[in-house]
Design a protein around this motif. Structure first.
Motif, mmCIF file in Angstrom:
data_model
loop_
_atom_site.group_PDB
_atom_site.id
_atom_site.type_symbol
_atom_site.label_atom_id
_atom_site.label_comp_id
_atom_site.label_asym_id
_atom_site.label_seq_id
_atom_site.Cartn_x
_atom_site.Cartn_y
_atom_site.Cartn_z
ATOM 1 N N ARG A 127 0.803 -1.219 0.000
ATOM 2 C CA ARG A 127 0.000 0.000 0.000
ATOM 3 C C ARG A 127 0.840 1.276 0.000
ATOM 4 N NH1 ARG A 127 -5.108 1.871 1.243
ATOM 5 N NH2 ARG A 127 -5.067 4.010 2.015
ATOM 6 N N ALA A 128 2.028 1.237 0.585
ATOM 7 C CA ALA A 128 2.859 2.433 0.694
ATOM 8 C C ALA A 128 4.302 2.078 0.407
ATOM 9 C CB ALA A 128 2.727 3.039 2.096
ATOM 10 N N VAL A 129 5.057 3.054 -0.095
ATOM 11 C CA VAL A 129 6.462 2.825 -0.413
ATOM 12 C C VAL A 129 7.242 4.114 -0.172
ATOM 13 C CG1 VAL A 129 6.036 3.315 -2.868
ATOM 14 C CG2 VAL A 129 8.086 2.059 -2.209
ATOM 15 N N VAL A 130 8.429 3.972 0.446
ATOM 16 C CA VAL A 130 9.342 5.102 0.620
ATOM 17 C C VAL A 130 10.760 4.654 0.288
ATOM 18 C CG1 VAL A 130 7.972 6.325 2.362
ATOM 19 C CG2 VAL A 130 9.691 4.644 3.082
ATOM 20 N N VAL A 131 11.607 5.631 -0.006
ATOM 21 C CA VAL A 131 12.996 5.366 -0.385
ATOM 22 C C VAL A 131 13.928 6.126 0.551
ATOM 23 C CG1 VAL A 131 14.731 5.732 -2.177
ATOM 24 C CG2 VAL A 131 12.439 4.984 -2.823
ATOM 25 N N ASN A 132 15.000 5.442 0.981
ATOM 26 C CA ASN A 132 16.109 6.134 1.607
ATOM 27 C C ASN A 132 17.210 6.249 0.554
ATOM 28 O OD1 ASN A 132 18.351 7.033 3.003
ATOM 29 N ND2 ASN A 132 17.858 5.884 4.868
ATOM 30 N N PRO A 133 17.386 7.420 -0.046
ATOM 31 C CA PRO A 133 18.377 7.551 -1.121
ATOM 32 C C PRO A 133 19.815 7.438 -0.639
ATOM 33 C CG PRO A 133 17.449 9.687 -0.573
ATOM 34 C CD PRO A 133 16.666 8.673 0.204
ATOM 35 N N ASP B 55 3.058 -3.751 3.537
ATOM 36 C CA ASP B 55 2.039 -4.714 3.102
ATOM 37 C C ASP B 55 0.892 -4.665 4.108
ATOM 38 O OD1 ASP B 55 0.473 -6.830 2.334
ATOM 39 O OD2 ASP B 55 1.947 -8.376 2.788
ATOM 40 N N GLN B 56 -0.213 -4.043 3.724
ATOM 41 C CA GLN B 56 -1.278 -3.782 4.687
ATOM 42 C C GLN B 56 -1.943 -5.045 5.210
ATOM 43 O OE1 GLN B 56 -4.177 -1.453 2.318
ATOM 44 N NE2 GLN B 56 -5.546 -3.192 2.545
ATOM 45 N N ASP B 57 -1.941 -6.129 4.448
ATOM 46 C CA ASP B 57 -2.608 -7.350 4.881
ATOM 47 C C ASP B 57 -1.650 -8.409 5.397
ATOM 48 O OD1 ASP B 57 -5.246 -6.483 4.365
ATOM 49 O OD2 ASP B 57 -4.964 -6.858 2.235
ATOM 50 N N GLY B 58 -0.357 -8.227 5.172
ATOM 51 C CA GLY B 58 0.611 -9.192 5.661
ATOM 52 C C GLY B 58 1.295 -8.753 6.934
ATOM 53 N N ASP B 59 1.023 -7.503 7.357
ATOM 54 C CA ASP B 59 1.615 -6.949 8.582
ATOM 55 C C ASP B 59 3.140 -7.008 8.549
ATOM 56 O OD1 ASP B 59 -1.006 -6.635 9.333
ATOM 57 O OD2 ASP B 59 -1.034 -8.369 10.677
ATOM 58 N N ILE B 60 3.686 -6.713 7.371
ATOM 59 C CA ILE B 60 5.134 -6.686 7.213
ATOM 60 C C ILE B 60 5.540 -5.458 6.400
ATOM 61 C CG2 ILE B 60 5.412 -9.201 7.304
ATOM 62 C CD1 ILE B 60 5.700 -9.124 4.212
ATOM 63 N N VAL B 61 6.801 -5.126 6.518
ATOM 64 C CA VAL B 61 7.437 -4.193 5.598
ATOM 65 C C VAL B 61 8.502 -4.965 4.835
ATOM 66 C CG1 VAL B 61 8.981 -2.203 5.421
ATOM 67 C CG2 VAL B 61 6.968 -2.095 6.895
ATOM 68 N N THR B 62 8.434 -4.915 3.510
ATOM 69 C CA THR B 62 9.460 -5.519 2.671
ATOM 70 C C THR B 62 10.543 -4.491 2.398
ATOM 71 O OG1 THR B 62 7.893 -7.029 1.595
ATOM 72 C CG2 THR B 62 9.949 -6.584 0.437
ATOM 73 N N VAL B 63 11.784 -4.883 2.637
ATOM 74 C CA VAL B 63 12.923 -4.007 2.390
ATOM 75 C C VAL B 63 13.608 -4.474 1.114
ATOM 76 C CG1 VAL B 63 15.041 -3.028 3.315
ATOM 77 C CG2 VAL B 63 13.218 -3.775 4.886
ATOM 78 N N ILE B 64 13.665 -3.585 0.133
ATOM 79 C CA ILE B 64 14.311 -3.899 -1.143
ATOM 80 C C ILE B 64 15.686 -3.253 -1.172
ATOM 81 C CG2 ILE B 64 14.156 -3.736 -3.656
ATOM 82 C CD1 ILE B 64 11.123 -3.374 -3.343
ATOM 83 N N ASP B 65 16.701 -4.028 -1.472
ATOM 84 C CA ASP B 65 18.041 -3.498 -1.686
ATOM 85 C C ASP B 65 18.077 -2.928 -3.106
ATOM 86 O OD1 ASP B 65 20.774 -3.228 -2.461
ATOM 87 O OD2 ASP B 65 21.362 -4.627 -0.889
ATOM 88 N N THR C 170 14.172 -8.425 1.970
ATOM 89 C CA THR C 170 14.016 -9.007 3.291
ATOM 90 C C THR C 170 12.709 -8.462 3.858
ATOM 91 O OG1 THR C 170 15.281 -7.198 4.287
ATOM 92 C CG2 THR C 170 16.492 -9.199 3.738
ATOM 93 N N THR C 171 12.188 -9.112 4.882
ATOM 94 C CA THR C 171 10.934 -8.652 5.465
ATOM 95 C C THR C 171 11.124 -8.341 6.947
ATOM 96 O OG1 THR C 171 10.204 -10.923 5.911
ATOM 97 C CG2 THR C 171 9.510 -9.923 3.827
#
Length: 215
Positions: free
Chosen positions: A141-147, A156-166, A173-174
């Motif tokens: 549902r939401a996404v942010v970037v650390n530049p 992930d609003q229904d999985g109760d996780i945040v996915t971290v993309i390298d 990773t979650t």
């Protein structure tokens, strides 16, 4: 005293983004299917047609490109900030949020999916407009970037996780967070990520260095 002005826009404005270099403000009007471009110096406005139900807007101030996630038409409108010319990129089901890394010129679109199709994240190469996808839970549902760290965080609003993309490898990773994570913000200086858990009335703080969490 503050001096204020009112600038009429479209119906149901739900998103706004700013290019500090050009002093232009971009407002996504969900029920008008266009973006209102406001000149920050004069408040003069211009209308740029987008797709259906434009729910999110993000700006790359380096390239002067604007990215609009159109939830209703399953695509992304790319606006050239110099000319307001448009390019349309096909997206997955229900693109819901968009974030830009101006350092790498990559754009990340959270595609919510629907009751049948799981969502993912579409990654756009800003130089070529080529795309690829990364899995990011059930309904991103939401996404942010650390530049600074080139890490991307997807709620992930229904999985109760945040996915971290390298951002360098697109590996993931979650991180477990609270219930119904809804909104994200990042402090690039402290490398902390803040997750609003809509159904639990609290905030999860993620340490970007090690993914440890505090509630």
């Amino acid at each position: 005293d503050w001096v204020t002005a009112t600038v009429p826009v479209g119906m149901y404005p739900t998103s706004v983004a700013l290019n500090p270099v050009t002093n232009r403000v971009y407002v996504g009007n969900e029920l008008s299917d266009y973006v209102t471009v406001i000149d920050g110096a004069t408040n003069k406005k211009t209308i740029v047609i987008a797709g259906q139900i434009p729910v999110a807007v993000a700006v790359n101030p380096v390239t002067n490109k604007i990215y609009v996630a159109n939830k209703g038409s399953d695509n992304v409108t790319v606006i050239d900030g110099a000319t307001n010319a448009r390019t349309t990129l096909s997206a997955g089901v229900n693109p819901y949020a968009v974030a830009v890394n101006p350092v790498t010129n990559r754009i990340y679109v959270a595609e919510w999916g629907d009751s049948v199709v799981a969502g993912d994240v579409m990654i756009i190469d800003g130089a070529t407009n080529s795309t690829k996808r990364v899995s990011a839970g059930l309904h991103p549902r939401a996404v942010v970037v650390n530049p600074v760290t080139n890490k991307i965080y997807v709620a992930d609003q229904d999985g109760d996780i945040v996915t971290v993309i390298d951002g360098a490898t697109d590996s993931t990773t979650t991180v477990s967070v609270g219930t119904f994570p809804w909104v994200l913000a990042v402090n690039a200086v402290t490398n902390k990520i803040y997750v609003v858990n809509n159904s639990r009335d609290d905030v999860t703080v993620i340490d970007g260095a090690n993914n440890a969490t505090t509630t």
